[in-house]
Design an enzyme around this catalytic site. Structure first.
Site, PDB file in Angstrom:
ATOM      1  N   CYS A   1       0.840  -1.192   0.000  1.00  0.00           N
ATOM      2  CA  CYS A   1       0.000   0.000   0.000  1.00  0.00           C
ATOM      3  C   CYS A   1       0.878   1.247   0.000  1.00  0.00           C
ATOM      4  O   CYS A   1       1.876   1.311   0.705  1.00  0.00           O
ATOM      5  CB  CYS A   1      -0.950   0.094   1.177  1.00  0.00           C
ATOM      6  SG  CYS A   1      -2.166  -1.213   1.256  1.00  0.00           S
TER       7      CYS A   1
ATOM      8  N   ASN B   1      -1.801   2.455   5.457  1.00  0.00           N
ATOM      9  CA  ASN B   1      -0.891   1.377   5.069  1.00  0.00           C
ATOM     10  C   ASN B   1      -0.548   0.618   6.340  1.00  0.00           C
ATOM     11  O   ASN B   1      -0.069   1.216   7.290  1.00  0.00           O
ATOM     12  CB  ASN B   1       0.366   1.999   4.434  1.00  0.00           C
ATOM     13  CG  ASN B   1       1.498   1.003   4.276  1.00  0.00           C
ATOM     14  OD1 ASN B   1       1.263  -0.183   4.081  1.00  0.00           O
ATOM     15  ND2 ASN B   1       2.717   1.486   4.360  1.00  0.00           N
ATOM     16  N   GLY B   2      -0.820  -0.686   6.366  1.00  0.00           N
ATOM     17  CA  GLY B   2      -0.550  -1.477   7.564  1.00  0.00           C
ATOM     18  C   GLY B   2      -1.730  -2.382   7.855  1.00  0.00           C
ATOM     19  O   GLY B   2      -2.562  -2.637   6.969  1.00  0.00           O
TER      20      GLY B   2
ATOM     21  N   GLU C   1      17.552 -18.292  -6.100  1.00  0.00           N
ATOM     22  CA  GLU C   1      17.182 -16.951  -6.574  1.00  0.00           C
ATOM     23  C   GLU C   1      16.674 -17.005  -8.020  1.00  0.00           C
ATOM     24  O   GLU C   1      15.703 -16.333  -8.373  1.00  0.00           O
ATOM     25  CB  GLU C   1      18.400 -16.015  -6.425  1.00  0.00           C
ATOM     26  CG  GLU C   1      18.246 -14.599  -6.945  1.00  0.00           C
ATOM     27  CD  GLU C   1      17.099 -13.807  -6.313  1.00  0.00           C
ATOM     28  OE1 GLU C   1      16.484 -14.270  -5.350  1.00  0.00           O
ATOM     29  OE2 GLU C   1      16.816 -12.725  -6.843  1.00  0.00           O
TER      30      GLU C   1
ATOM     31  N   TRP D   1      -2.515  -2.793  -1.702  1.00  0.00           N
ATOM     32  CA  TRP D   1      -2.171  -4.217  -1.782  1.00  0.00           C
ATOM     33  C   TRP D   1      -3.077  -4.888  -0.768  1.00  0.00           C
ATOM     34  O   TRP D   1      -2.939  -4.687   0.441  1.00  0.00           O
ATOM     35  CB  TRP D   1      -0.701  -4.438  -1.434  1.00  0.00           C
ATOM     36  CG  TRP D   1      -0.267  -5.864  -1.607  1.00  0.00           C
ATOM     37  CD1 TRP D   1       0.078  -6.473  -2.777  1.00  0.00           C
ATOM     38  CD2 TRP D   1      -0.117  -6.855  -0.582  1.00  0.00           C
ATOM     39  NE1 TRP D   1       0.418  -7.787  -2.536  1.00  0.00           N
ATOM     40  CE2 TRP D   1       0.304  -8.048  -1.196  1.00  0.00           C
ATOM     41  CE3 TRP D   1      -0.313  -6.858   0.794  1.00  0.00           C
ATOM     42  CZ2 TRP D   1       0.544  -9.215  -0.497  1.00  0.00           C
ATOM     43  CZ3 TRP D   1      -0.073  -8.035   1.501  1.00  0.00           C
ATOM     44  CH2 TRP D   1       0.353  -9.187   0.850  1.00  0.00           C
TER      45      TRP D   1
ATOM     46  N   LYS E   1       6.134  -4.493  -3.674  1.00  0.00           N
ATOM     47  CA  LYS E   1       7.569  -4.342  -3.503  1.00  0.00           C
ATOM     48  C   LYS E   1       8.001  -4.420  -2.051  1.00  0.00           C
ATOM     49  O   LYS E   1       9.015  -5.012  -1.721  1.00  0.00           O
ATOM     50  CB  LYS E   1       7.983  -3.001  -4.107  1.00  0.00           C
ATOM     51  CG  LYS E   1       9.476  -2.730  -4.058  1.00  0.00           C
ATOM     52  CD  LYS E   1      10.213  -3.629  -5.006  1.00  0.00           C
ATOM     53  CE  LYS E   1      11.700  -3.417  -4.974  1.00  0.00           C
ATOM     54  NZ  LYS E   1      12.400  -4.611  -5.507  1.00  0.00           N
TER      55      LYS E   1
ATOM     56  N   GLU F   1       8.077 -15.689  -9.738  1.00  0.00           N
ATOM     57  CA  GLU F   1       7.343 -14.501  -9.292  1.00  0.00           C
ATOM     58  C   GLU F   1       6.890 -13.595 -10.425  1.00  0.00           C
ATOM     59  O   GLU F   1       5.899 -12.885 -10.283  1.00  0.00           O
ATOM     60  CB  GLU F   1       8.128 -13.708  -8.244  1.00  0.00           C
ATOM     61  CG  GLU F   1       9.325 -12.967  -8.763  1.00  0.00           C
ATOM     62  CD  GLU F   1      10.058 -12.198  -7.676  1.00  0.00           C
ATOM     63  OE1 GLU F   1       9.408 -11.679  -6.767  1.00  0.00           O
ATOM     64  OE2 GLU F   1      11.289 -12.120  -7.753  1.00  0.00           O
TER      65      GLU F   1
ATOM     66  N   LYS G   1      12.970 -15.788  -9.151  1.00  0.00           N
ATOM     67  CA  LYS G   1      12.749 -14.757 -10.177  1.00  0.00           C
ATOM     68  C   LYS G   1      11.769 -15.281 -11.220  1.00  0.00           C
ATOM     69  O   LYS G   1      10.851 -14.583 -11.635  1.00  0.00           O
ATOM     70  CB  LYS G   1      14.062 -14.382 -10.887  1.00  0.00           C
ATOM     71  CG  LYS G   1      15.038 -13.541 -10.127  1.00  0.00           C
ATOM     72  CD  LYS G   1      14.640 -12.094  -9.912  1.00  0.00           C
ATOM     73  CE  LYS G   1      13.853 -11.917  -8.673  1.00  0.00           C
ATOM     74  NZ  LYS G   1      14.535 -11.682  -7.438  1.00  0.00           N
TER      75      LYS G   1
ATOM     76  N   ARG H   1       4.103  -0.465  -4.673  1.00  0.00           N
ATOM     77  CA  ARG H   1       3.788  -0.959  -3.330  1.00  0.00           C
ATOM     78  C   ARG H   1       2.467  -1.743  -3.281  1.00  0.00           C
ATOM     79  O   ARG H   1       2.129  -2.343  -2.273  1.00  0.00           O
ATOM     80  CB  ARG H   1       3.697   0.223  -2.351  1.00  0.00           C
ATOM     81  CG  ARG H   1       4.980   1.000  -2.224  1.00  0.00           C
ATOM     82  CD  ARG H   1       4.794   2.195  -1.333  1.00  0.00           C
ATOM     83  NE  ARG H   1       4.575   1.809   0.036  1.00  0.00           N
ATOM     84  CZ  ARG H   1       5.533   1.647   0.931  1.00  0.00           C
ATOM     85  NH1 ARG H   1       6.786   1.846   0.600  1.00  0.00           N
ATOM     86  NH2 ARG H   1       5.251   1.284   2.164  1.00  0.00           N
TER      87      ARG H   1
ATOM     88  N   HIS I   1      17.590 -37.111  -4.152  1.00  0.00           N
ATOM     89  CA  HIS I   1      16.850 -37.587  -2.978  1.00  0.00           C
ATOM     90  C   HIS I   1      15.343 -37.385  -3.142  1.00  0.00           C
ATOM     91  O   HIS I   1      14.623 -37.312  -2.157  1.00  0.00           O
ATOM     92  CB  HIS I   1      17.359 -36.879  -1.712  1.00  0.00           C
ATOM     93  CG  HIS I   1      18.803 -37.181  -1.434  1.00  0.00           C
ATOM     94  ND1 HIS I   1      19.227 -38.396  -0.951  1.00  0.00           N
ATOM     95  CD2 HIS I   1      19.914 -36.443  -1.631  1.00  0.00           C
ATOM     96  CE1 HIS I   1      20.550 -38.385  -0.834  1.00  0.00           C
ATOM     97  NE2 HIS I   1      20.991 -37.213  -1.253  1.00  0.00           N
TER      98      HIS I   1
HETATM   99  C1  F6R Z   1      11.760 -10.983  -4.747  1.00  0.00           C
HETATM  100  C2  F6R Z   1      11.652  -9.913  -3.781  1.00  0.00           C
HETATM  101  C3  F6R Z   1      11.272 -10.249  -2.389  1.00  0.00           C
HETATM  102  C4  F6R Z   1      12.060  -9.372  -1.397  1.00  0.00           C
HETATM  103  C5  F6R Z   1      11.551  -9.603   0.027  1.00  0.00           C
HETATM  104  C6  F6R Z   1      12.351  -8.814   1.038  1.00  0.00           C
HETATM  105  O1  F6R Z   1      12.185 -10.516  -5.983  1.00  0.00           O
HETATM  106  O2  F6R Z   1      11.852  -8.768  -4.092  1.00  0.00           O
HETATM  107  O3  F6R Z   1      11.451 -11.606  -2.124  1.00  0.00           O
HETATM  108  O4  F6R Z   1      13.407  -9.693  -1.509  1.00  0.00           O
HETATM  109  O5  F6R Z   1      10.206  -9.234   0.112  1.00  0.00           O
HETATM  110  O6  F6R Z   1      12.274  -7.445   0.778  1.00  0.00           O
HETATM  111  P1  F6R Z   1      13.305  -6.417   1.402  1.00  0.00           P
HETATM  112  O7  F6R Z   1      14.642  -6.726   0.828  1.00  0.00           O
HETATM  113  O8  F6R Z   1      12.799  -5.079   1.028  1.00  0.00           O
HETATM  114  O9  F6R Z   1      13.299  -6.662   2.893  1.00  0.00           O
END
Ligand code: F6R
Length: 610
Positions: free
Chosen positions: A2, A100-101, A483, A74, A605, A490, A487, A27, A506
């Site tokens: 948000c 937001n929260g 990772e 969000w 984000k 997501e 990527k 956000r 395994h």
């Molecule tokens: C994936 C991604 C998330 C963040 C996670 C932590 O691409 O961006 O997995 O890495 O939400 O976010 P931060 O680093 O802002 O604490």
């Protein structure tokens, strides 16, 4: 998670708020809305979906005022819909709120107020707060007092902005656990969840702290605690430029940020490598030298991509600092009973510096007596402020929801920290010097990998229709496999799993057939021969192998359908180059599948709820 923005001044608020929402849209993008005071009453416009939907509504039914609040959502409580979109208005119609929260005790507040005859209009937790403020305001006619009283009663987290039809020209903001920044202009104010909505208006800002509130009216601001104790606030300069948040010639922020990595890594390393002395200079840790010297154990914690970087850190600290290290998910750490002995250094990694789980874990670990360092990108963020010391990434704003340049910088900072700690122990000058020289060359090597975009795009096109992918790696490249898989899933919504290459046999090996792309991160290091055996196992079962190999490798091409060659570097630094092709593969797979790369479904984000 948000975004909120408010404006009060002498200009027309609608465009300022709309542009602010566009900046904050990373956000959350489930719904958007705006409220203003006009002719003594509150007017709102709300839309399900993206900010552009709201923009269309505003084009047909404009809101004209020199003040207002707006929100991009969000969804947590209540599905994405117009009725659940913010701003929420109280039963009297005199108050409007963006939030937001999460209001955790919203159910009990709601049933209390419903018992008093107040009819709720939405399924959100936020509405309970505005209704409660409204309930007190009806009794007392004191807006600030009603807000303070309501905030005493709510549990949970909030960054809010409130307006009242009886007091045009006034916005009240407050925060607990969710970020809120006030931009201080010339007789005008922009209040927002982050600086990106403020930077085009002013660079003078006040970072509100937890349990503080701000009143903005008549060109003046007043900061106080929620118990009405006045606070002398510090005005800071926002470390953000408009250029940094513009998309430039790229089609997507993610693409821009992947391609920024040679520069962002160079910025992250700048002034921190003393190549001659074989030493690292981390200004943010200068006050905690004694703690570093006495460190007996490193406890890293983070979420998502930052957790993957932390996992690389585990290897780095053990290998270079000769210090036990473990990485934990922030969300799990706080619910365990971690034993914090003397000499434990916590390291929290967070791009945004606002991730609720990491913030909560940080507080818990500090309560137990650990010194905690932060590896954070957003300057002045909550985690940056609450850690005992830290190192900023200095990679500029990361706007694409999928983290890319923050990951490589987190790994670079962990490498520097591990070398720094190692030099106080058994890490030789010669080895440190060699690693630092290698680190210095990493931006150039990343540049070379980026030049392979066309090849990577073509390889991705061959497999993009497959719905299950496997990513394998060993040692420091095991986190890279995780990772790469994250990527892909997501942003393209393809199911992918990452795992240590040896674990495949395994269980997961049962999945492998001629339809399964298996991405193997296999640079030349001490695990190479073992990875080669794992590749043989995949090959025998006709899995489609896409190998990330070191330039000059001749063996992998015999087994793999595809080989992407990355420049040779020190094995411990290899994640900094092997990650890049996986970022590009995910990006192109998402594009080819027609997905919104920068705003994947269900994601936001900055995850500021637990
Ligand atoms: C994936 C991604 C998330 C963040 C996670 C932590 O691409 O961006 O997995 O890495 O939400 O976010 P931060 O680093 O802002 O604490």
């Amino acid at each position: 998670m948000c975004g909120i923005v408010g404006y009060v001044g002498s200009k027309s608020a609608d465009n300022i708020l709309l542009n602010g929402l566009k900046r904050l849209e990373y956000r959350g993008y489930d719904s958007a809305g705006m409220a203003i005071v006009e002719d003594g009453h509150i007017s709102t416009r709300r839309a399900k979906g993206r900010v552009t939907e709201l923009e269309q509504i505003l084009a047909e039914q404009p809101l004209k005022s020199t003040m207002g609040i707006a929100h991009t959502r969000w969804a947590t409580h209540g599905k994405p819909s117009v009725k659940n979109a913010h701003p929420h208005v109280d039963a009297s119609g005199r108050l409007a709120l963006v939030h937001n929260g999460i209001i955790e005790n919203h159910r009990s507040i709601r049933s209390l107020l419903e018992g008093k005859g107040i009819a709720f209009q939405s399924d959100t937790d936020t509405e309970s707060l505005v209704q409660l403020i409204g309930y007190f305001y009806k009794e007392s006619g004191d807006l600030t007092g009603s807000l303070q009283r309501a905030l005493r009663d709510v549990q949970g987290t909030f960054g809010i902005a409130l307006i009242c039809a009886d007091q045009p020209g006034r916005i009240i903001g407050a925060r607990r656990g969710s970020p809120l920044i006030v931009g201080v202009g010339d007789g005008e104010f922009v209040i927002a969840s982050d600086g990106s909505a403020i930077v085009e208006h002013t660079s003078q800002v006040i970072f509100l702290k937890d349990n503080e509130m701000v009143e903005l009216s008549d060109g003046r601001y007043e900061i106080s605690t929620m118990d009405a104790e006045p606070i002398q606030a510090q005005v800071d300069t926002l470390e953000l430029t408009l250029e940094e948040i513009e998309i430039g010639s790229h089609e997507h922020y993610m693409h821009k940020e992947i391609f920024e990595q040679p520069q962002s890594l160079a910025n992250c390393l700048a002034g921190r490598l003393d190549l001659q002395a074989g030493e690292v200079v981390l200004g943010g840790l200068s006050e905690v030298q004694r703690e570093i010297a006495n460190c007996k154990r490193v406890l890293l914690f983070a979420c998502g991509t930052a957790w993957h970087a932390g996992l690389v850190g585990e290897y780095l600290f053990e290998e270079l600092s000769f210090t036990p290290a473990e990485v934990e998910y922030s969300s799990e750490l706080r619910y365990r009973n971690p034993i914090i002995e003397e000499g434990t250094i916590g390291i929290v990694l967070s791009q945004s510096g606002e991730t609720a789980d990491s913030l909560a874990a940080l507080r818990e670990i500090k309560r137990k007596g650990a010194t905690v360092f932060g590896i954070v990108n957003v300057v002045g963020s909550s985690i940056a402020r609450e850690t005992d010391a830290g190192v900023y990434l200095h990679v500029g704003p990361e706007i694409g929801v999928a983290s890319t340049k923050a990951f490589t910088a987190q790994v670079a900072v962990l490498t520097m920290m591990a070398i720094d700690m190692g030099r106080r122990r058994y890490l030789s000058h010669a080895r440190a010097e060699e690693l630092l020289k290698e680190l210095h060359q990493i931006p150039g090597k990343v540049e070379k990998v980026l030049a392979l975009e066309d090849q990577i795009r073509k390889i991705t096109a061959k497999y993009v229709d497959r719905n299950n992918w496997l990513y394998l790696g060993r040692g420091v490249n095991y986190p890279v496999a995780l990772e790469g898989a994250l990527k892909l899933k997501e942003i393209s919504y393809i199911h992918a799993e990452g795992m240590p290459a040896a674990e495949m046999k395994h269980g997961p090996i049962a999945l492998i057939d001629e339809d399964m792309p298996v991405v193997v991160v296999a640079p030349k290091d001490h695990t190479y021969d073992k990875v080669l055996s794992n590749i043989e196992e995949v090959h025998t079962r006709q899995g489609r192998i896409i190998a990330i190999a070191t330039e000059g490798d001749t063996r992998l091409s015999e087994l793999a359908e595809e080989v992407i060659y990355v420049p040779q570097t020190s094995p411990l630094l290899s994640p900094l180059v092997t990650t890049i092709p996986l970022q590009l593969m995910a990006y192109h797979a998402a594009l080819m599948r027609g997905q919104n790369v920068d705003k994947p479904r269900n994601l936001a984000k900055s995850v500021t709820v637990e």
